[in-house]
Design a protein around this motif. Structure first.
Motif: not given
Length: 317
Positions: A1-16, A42-51
């Motif tokens: 399936m197609r999905a938009v992901t980040v490979s690490a916190y702070g990485a650029e989102p990409e379609l994979v 985008w906050r969660a993708a940057a690593g700002a999720a609930d600790p």
């Protein structure tokens, strides 16, 4: 399936491409038709999720809000059936986001049937913003006939909060950026303050010299900014901060500061969907985009200026 992901916190989102999820006991796999963008994505993708959340598994699928149809039902009893139109929040494993063709969620989580008369696109735009608006209003404790200051009223949460409060007979003072008087007035705001053209404190004091009965601060990222808005409330009022950086701390003037933490539920989603289907809760849209445009849309949302929900359409894929 197609999905938009980040490979690490702070990485650029990409379609994979990722494997389609398999449902566990009590779970359903939903074929997503719409996913909605929220700043929390985008906050969660940057690593700002609930600790307190579980450790992320990468690649991390971005997104929370979705609407679609049940594609597979997992083992055991289940309250859903294949083909059911459902919407909700992907709040299970942190890698199972909604910016994907399929999402797996548990039947006991914040997921509900879409009522007749409500389009799937509108349902997808409800979960995060609608839940936050309803819960912030409840926490504020403002009753009919009282006044509520909404700072950041033009966004997704603010628009819904303004509408819900006004529908309950609460006087809304909406603080926005830009000329939004007509739109906020249509949502029920009694007073609209353009923060780019007027000094907010002076304008709010002019509208409510005795102080407002509650504050919903949806934009402040610092404790100082939040305290400045909370100071516009009367003694004994509640001021709610929704941004993580706006720690309430000690507030002057006997105002109680509360840090909002979302507590979604299927029951609340059902109530919000019913209100939207009956025309009591407006769902303003900014854009409908294909999934491959999600990385650009996230960047634009981070830059600010949204005037409604952006949704990603996956129907027909």
């Amino acid at each position: 399936m197609r999905a938009v992901t980040v490979s690490a916190y702070g990485a650029e989102p990409e379609l994979v491409q990722l494997p389609k999820p398999e449902p566990g006991e009590g779970e359903i796999v939903v074929k997503v038709e719409y996913a909605a963008l929220n700043p929390a994505d985008w906050r969660a993708a940057a690593g700002a999720a609930d600790p307190s959340s579980a450790e992320a598994a990468f690649p991390l699928v971005i997104g929370t809000d979705f609407a679609g149809r049940v594609d597979v039902v997992g083992p055991g009893d289940n309250r859903f059936r294949v083909g059911d139109a459902v919407f909700g929040l992907a709040v299970g494993p942190v890698h199972a986001g909604s910016y994907a063709e399929y999402v797996s969620v548990h039947q006991d989580g914040p997921v509900a049937l879409v009522p007749g008369g409500l389009a799937l696109r509108s349902a997808a735009a409800l979960p995060t913003a609608g839940t936050a608006a309803a819960q912030v209003l409840a926490i504020s404790g403002v009753r009919p006939g009282g006044s509520l200051l909404v700072v950041g009223a033009a966004g997704g949460v603010g628009s819904r909060l303004t509408r819900l409060a006004a529908a309950r007979g609460i006087e809304v003072i909406a603080v926005v950026r830009g000329d939004e008087r007509r739109r906020m007035g249509d949502l029920g705001a009694r007073t609209t303050v353009d923060a780019t053209a007027a000094e907010v404190t002076e304008a709010v004091r002019g509208a409510r010299p005795e102080g407002v009965d509650g504050v919903a601060d949806l934009v402040s990222d610092t404790a100082d900014d939040f305290a400045r808005h909370a100071a516009l409330a009367r003694p004994g009022a509640v001021a709610v901060a929704t941004r993580p950086g706006a720690s309430p701390g000690a507030l002057p003037g006997g105002v109680e500061g509360v840090a909002y933490r979302m507590q979604p539920s299927a029951a609340l989603l059902e109530a919000l969907a019913t209100a939207a289907a009956e025309g009591l809760l407006e769902v303003p849209f900014d854009a409908e985009l294909p999934l491959e445009k999600a990385p650009d849309a996230l960047a634009q949302n981070r830059a600010g200026g949204a005037r409604g929900k952006t949704v990603f359409a996956l129907r027909g894929v």
